[in-house]
Scaffold this motif. Structure first.
Motif, PDB file in Angstrom:
ATOM      1  N   ARG A 261       0.849  -1.216   0.055  1.00 27.90           N
ATOM      2  CA  ARG A 261       0.057   0.005   0.105  1.00 27.90           C
ATOM      3  C   ARG A 261       0.869   1.084  -0.101  1.00 27.90           C
ATOM      4  O   ARG A 261       0.578   2.326  -0.755  1.00 27.90           O
ATOM      5  N   ALA A 262       1.750   1.254   0.792  1.00 27.43           N
ATOM      6  CA  ALA A 262       2.904   2.252   0.668  1.00 27.43           C
ATOM      7  C   ALA A 262       3.461   2.597  -0.585  1.00 27.43           C
ATOM      8  O   ALA A 262       3.406   3.898  -0.976  1.00 27.43           O
ATOM      9  N   TRP A 263       3.839   1.348  -1.129  1.00 27.78           N
ATOM     10  CA  TRP A 263       4.484   1.758  -2.505  1.00 27.78           C
ATOM     11  C   TRP A 263       3.475   2.228  -3.570  1.00 27.78           C
ATOM     12  O   TRP A 263       3.895   2.932  -4.600  1.00 27.78           O
ATOM     13  N   THR A 264       2.311   1.706  -3.353  1.00 22.87           N
ATOM     14  CA  THR A 264       1.171   2.228  -4.406  1.00 22.87           C
ATOM     15  C   THR A 264       1.050   3.703  -4.227  1.00 22.87           C
ATOM     16  O   THR A 264       1.168   4.459  -5.139  1.00 22.87           O
ATOM     17  N   CYS A 265       1.061   4.181  -2.936  1.00 19.70           N
ATOM     18  CA  CYS A 265       0.910   5.668  -2.597  1.00 19.70           C
ATOM     19  C   CYS A 265       2.109   6.392  -3.313  1.00 19.70           C
ATOM     20  O   CYS A 265       2.033   7.502  -3.722  1.00 19.70           O
ATOM     21  N   VAL A 266       3.445   5.932  -2.889  1.00 22.96           N
ATOM     22  CA  VAL A 266       4.702   6.461  -3.386  1.00 22.96           C
ATOM     23  C   VAL A 266       4.708   6.677  -4.906  1.00 22.96           C
ATOM     24  O   VAL A 266       5.014   7.915  -5.452  1.00 22.96           O
ATOM     25  N   ILE A 267       4.473   5.469  -5.559  1.00 19.97           N
ATOM     26  CA  ILE A 267       4.464   5.475  -6.929  1.00 19.97           C
ATOM     27  C   ILE A 267       3.368   6.523  -7.651  1.00 19.97           C
ATOM     28  O   ILE A 267       3.586   7.442  -8.640  1.00 19.97           O
ATOM     29  N   VAL A 268       2.410   6.502  -7.162  1.00 21.02           N
ATOM     30  CA  VAL A 268       1.146   7.353  -7.586  1.00 21.02           C
ATOM     31  C   VAL A 268       1.335   8.770  -7.332  1.00 21.02           C
ATOM     32  O   VAL A 268       1.204   9.825  -8.284  1.00 21.02           O
ATOM     33  N   GLY A 269       1.670   8.987  -6.140  1.00 23.92           N
ATOM     34  CA  GLY A 269       2.112  10.352  -5.708  1.00 23.92           C
ATOM     35  C   GLY A 269       3.245  10.963  -6.746  1.00 23.92           C
ATOM     36  O   GLY A 269       3.352  12.237  -6.989  1.00 23.92           O
ATOM     37  N   ALA A 270       4.363  10.091  -7.018  1.00 19.59           N
ATOM     38  CA  ALA A 270       5.503  10.565  -7.833  1.00 19.59           C
ATOM     39  C   ALA A 270       4.839  10.773  -9.226  1.00 19.59           C
ATOM     40  O   ALA A 270       5.168  12.027  -9.775  1.00 19.59           O
ATOM     41  N   ILE A 271       4.197   9.993  -9.788  1.00 20.60           N
ATOM     42  CA  ILE A 271       3.295  10.502 -11.094  1.00 20.60           C
ATOM     43  C   ILE A 271       2.793  11.869 -11.195  1.00 20.60           C
ATOM     44  O   ILE A 271       2.903  12.604 -11.751  1.00 20.60           O
ATOM     45  N   VAL A 272       1.654  12.051  -9.972  1.00 15.96           N
ATOM     46  CA  VAL A 272       0.855  13.142  -9.776  1.00 15.96           C
ATOM     47  C   VAL A 272       1.910  14.252  -9.725  1.00 15.96           C
ATOM     48  O   VAL A 272       1.824  15.470 -10.398  1.00 15.96           O
ATOM     49  N   PHE A 273       2.965  14.362  -8.717  1.00 15.33           N
ATOM     50  CA  PHE A 273       3.610  15.398  -8.427  1.00 15.33           C
ATOM     51  C   PHE A 273       4.520  15.549  -9.872  1.00 15.33           C
ATOM     52  O   PHE A 273       5.037  16.842 -10.252  1.00 15.33           O
ATOM     53  N   GLY A 274       4.869  14.590 -10.699  1.00 17.14           N
ATOM     54  CA  GLY A 274       5.937  14.879 -11.884  1.00 17.14           C
ATOM     55  C   GLY A 274       4.840  15.700 -13.086  1.00 17.14           C
ATOM     56  O   GLY A 274       5.304  16.524 -13.551  1.00 17.14           O
ATOM     57  N   VAL A 275       3.621  15.269 -13.092  1.00 15.13           N
ATOM     58  CA  VAL A 275       2.789  16.030 -13.935  1.00 15.13           C
ATOM     59  C   VAL A 275       2.656  17.518 -13.597  1.00 15.13           C
ATOM     60  O   VAL A 275       2.759  18.253 -14.421  1.00 15.13           O
ATOM     61  N   PHE A 276       2.395  17.696 -12.210  1.00 10.98           N
ATOM     62  CA  PHE A 276       2.285  19.001 -11.849  1.00 10.98           C
ATOM     63  C   PHE A 276       3.437  19.805 -11.927  1.00 10.98           C
ATOM     64  O   PHE A 276       3.566  21.017 -12.330  1.00 10.98           O
ATOM     65  N   ALA A 277       4.568  19.091 -11.719  1.00 13.51           N
ATOM     66  CA  ALA A 277       5.713  20.015 -11.596  1.00 13.51           C
ATOM     67  C   ALA A 277       6.105  20.271 -13.148  1.00 13.51           C
ATOM     68  O   ALA A 277       6.588  21.373 -13.487  1.00 13.51           O
ATOM     69  N   SER A 278       5.903  19.308 -14.243  1.00 14.14           N
ATOM     70  CA  SER A 278       6.290  19.846 -15.400  1.00 14.14           C
ATOM     71  C   SER A 278       5.394  20.823 -16.003  1.00 14.14           C
ATOM     72  O   SER A 278       5.895  21.698 -16.783  1.00 14.14           O
ATOM     73  N   ARG A 279       4.092  20.729 -15.642  1.00 11.29           N
ATOM     74  CA  ARG A 279       3.282  22.023 -16.249  1.00 11.29           C
ATOM     75  C   ARG A 279       3.499  23.143 -15.456  1.00 11.29           C
ATOM     76  O   ARG A 279       3.654  24.250 -15.997  1.00 11.29           O
ATOM     77  N   ALA A 280       4.078  23.298 -14.106  1.00 13.50           N
ATOM     78  CA  ALA A 280       4.326  24.615 -13.403  1.00 13.50           C
ATOM     79  C   ALA A 280       5.740  25.039 -14.176  1.00 13.50           C
ATOM     80  O   ALA A 280       5.750  26.391 -14.270  1.00 13.50           O
ATOM     81  N   LEU A 281       6.739  24.150 -14.463  1.00 16.26           N
ATOM     82  CA  LEU A 281       7.907  24.543 -15.159  1.00 16.26           C
ATOM     83  C   LEU A 281       7.473  25.080 -16.559  1.00 16.26           C
ATOM     84  O   LEU A 281       8.347  25.990 -16.964  1.00 16.26           O
TER      85      LEU A 281
END
Length: 118
Positions: A41-61
């Protein structure tokens, strides 16, 4: 500055992070139903969180790069090397790139470059 960044943010910059967040939350919830251990469950949250953060960061940049180029007097459209100018046709508050004919909002404290085009 934040008001100017808000002017440059488009629908194409906002929709992908929102869709990614919705799909990520649904996918994480679905995957957590099948995860047997707490580590899974923790790895699921980490992987999905990293994907969401990556999309947010790329659009902000992307928006930050557009702001930086436009505030320096350059056209923010990718691949265009033109400089922006004020235009009487568009009215106050708007600048035009004579190279690609793109129209952009005028930013506070914007510096204009000298161009040989008239």
């Amino acid at each position: 500055m934040w008001k100017s960044i808000g002017k440059l943010t488009t629908k194409e910059d906002v929709l992908p992070p929102v869709i990614t967040l919705l799909v990520g939350v649904l996918a994480a919830g679905l995957l957590m139903c099948f995860a047997k251990s707490a580590g899974g469950r923790a790895w699921t949250c980490v992987i999905v969180g990293a994907i969401v953060f990556g999309v947010f960061a790329s659009r902000a940049l992307r928006v930050a790069a557009r702001y930086r180029r436009l505030s320096r007097g350059r056209c923010p459209r990718p691949g265009c090397r033109g400089v922006v100018q004020r235009s009487e046709a568009k009215g106050p508050g708007w600048v035009v790139c004579p190279t690609c004919k793109g129209t952009w909002p005028e930013l506070d404290g914007m510096s204009f470059r000298i161009s040989v085009r008239t």
